[in-house]
Design an enzyme around this catalytic site. Structure first.
Site, PDB file in Angstrom:
ATOM      1  N   HIS A  11       0.791  -1.237   0.000  1.00 46.55           N
ATOM      2  CA  HIS A  11       0.000   0.000   0.000  1.00 46.55           C
ATOM      3  C   HIS A  11       0.829   1.297   0.000  1.00 46.55           C
ATOM      4  CE1 HIS A  11      -3.501  -2.465   1.188  1.00 46.55           C
ATOM      5  NE2 HIS A  11      -2.752  -2.985   2.140  1.00 46.55           N
TER       6      HIS A  11
HETATM    7  C1  BDR Z   1      -2.959   0.724   5.483  1.00 49.53           C
HETATM    8  O1  BDR Z   1      -3.137   0.158   6.772  1.00 49.53           O
HETATM    9  C2  BDR Z   1      -1.902  -0.154   7.347  1.00 49.53           C
HETATM   10  O2  BDR Z   1      -1.957  -1.366   8.018  1.00 49.53           O
HETATM   11  C3  BDR Z   1      -0.885  -0.109   6.235  1.00 49.53           C
HETATM   12  O3  BDR Z   1       0.359   0.311   6.724  1.00 49.53           O
HETATM   13  C4  BDR Z   1      -1.475   0.897   5.272  1.00 49.53           C
HETATM   14  O4  BDR Z   1      -1.111   2.211   5.606  1.00 49.53           O
HETATM   15  C5  BDR Z   1      -3.633  -0.160   4.463  1.00 49.53           C
HETATM   16  O5  BDR Z   1      -4.995  -0.244   4.739  1.00 49.53           O
END
Ligand code: BDR
Ligand code: CA
Length: 312
Positions: free
Chosen positions: A241
């Site tokens: 992500h």
């Molecule tokens: C987001 O949630 C976190 O767990 C990850 O780092 C990312 O920023 C994805 O939904």
């Protein structure tokens, strides 16, 4: 040279985002890194940020601790994804560098107030608590922000922490609401993009084959954090992500999107933190965000590998 502040809750994918930024001194002037409660608690997230900065060798970059809880909600964490430390996988040494004394929210406010207007981008990789707090305390910073680029939300992909909500927005929906209405230019990198940026075994191997300790650490981090998503989604790899935020700042044409209205659900418990994205323009609500919809996976991993291979 683009000036950025990174707000983060590292997090394996945050760590890769930090490393991509720190591997780009030709393009990015990282003014500071601010930590926030999110994937794990604030103190552990701060230790993780310091470890990642040390791994990169860029120990001149200041790290500030920000808020230790959401504005109004009870903290929600994600150890089930990221492990007990939030950065499980590699065995990184305890950091020798320390946090700055200044509070992270003060750092964001003061830096924006002192700099030329519209010269600084905020890159948000976690819950939006720090940025919202800075906007509440000093609303005049809104017109001084060049752009807020944030990873959060989803529309076509639904949610990842509840059926309706993505983690970063779910944890602090009131903060997200404040940020989305602040008037500064905003780009959203939602699950609709990141769910297609899969770290397949072939991509993971490229990190391992880099031959530097950073590549090795990333391989270990992502191998650990993948285990949960692989079981959950049954895809060829787990979504990577947060580095999308930095990739967008470095090479925006990797992504395409639309300027639309996005609102956050703050009232309902069932859909708490849902991003209601008017992608088809079916309301007259004013556009408040550049909502990314697609990204070029090949170019994304190319950028990551090419830049991160320059680190120690
Ligand atoms: C987001 O949630 C976190 O767990 C990850 O780092 C990312 O920023 C994805 O939904
Ligand atoms: Ca994150």
């Amino acid at each position: 040279m683009q000036k950025i502040i990174i707000d983060t809750d590292p997090g394996q994918d945050d760590a890769v985002a930090l490393l991509l930024a720190l591997a780009s001194p030709d393009a990015l002037d990282v003014l500071g890194i601010v930590t926030v409660a999110g994937n794990v608690g604030l103190n552990q997230n701060s230790v993780n940020a310091l470890k990642v900065v040390e791994l990169s060798g860029r120990t001149e970059i200041p790290v500030f601790a920000g808020c230790d809880r959401p504005m109004r909600r009870t903290p929600v964490t994600a150890e089930h994804v990221h492990g007990k430390t939030g950065l499980d996988g590699p065995d990184l040494p305890d950091p020798k560098i320390a946090l700055q004394d200044h509070h992270g929210v003060d750092f964001i406010m003061d830096t924006l107030l002192e700099a030329e207007p519209k010269t600084i981008k905020l890159c948000a990789l976690g819950p939006l608590t720090n940025i919202a707090m800075a906007l509440v305390r000093a609303p005049e910073i809104a017109t001084r922000i060049k752009e807020i680029v944030l990873m959060g939300g989803g529309c076509f992909e639904g949610g990842n922490i509840t059926p309706a909500a993505e983690f970063n927005i779910y944890v602090d929906p009131e903060a997200a609401d404040i940020v989305l209405h602040c008037g500064a230019p905003i780009t959203i990198v939602p699950l609709d993009v990141t769910h297609h940026m899969l770290a397949t075994p072939a991509h993971l191997e490229r990190f391992l084959n880099m031959g530097n300790k950073t590549g090795d650490a990333i391989h270990k981090m992502l191998t650990f954090s993948e285990r949960f998503d692989l079981e959950k989604y049954q895809w060829q790899g787990a979504p990577l992500h947060d580095p999308c935020v930095i990739a967008y700042v470095l090479e925006p044409d990797i992504f395409t999107g639309r300027h639309i209205n996005v609102e956050v659900e703050v009232s309902s418990e069932l859909t708490r933190g849902m991003t209601v994205a008017d992608f088809w323009g079916v309301t007259t609500r004013k556009a408040n965000a550049h909502y990314l919809r697609h990204g070029d996976t090949k170019r994304y991993y190319e950028l990551l590998v090419q830049r991160i291979s320059k680190l120690p």
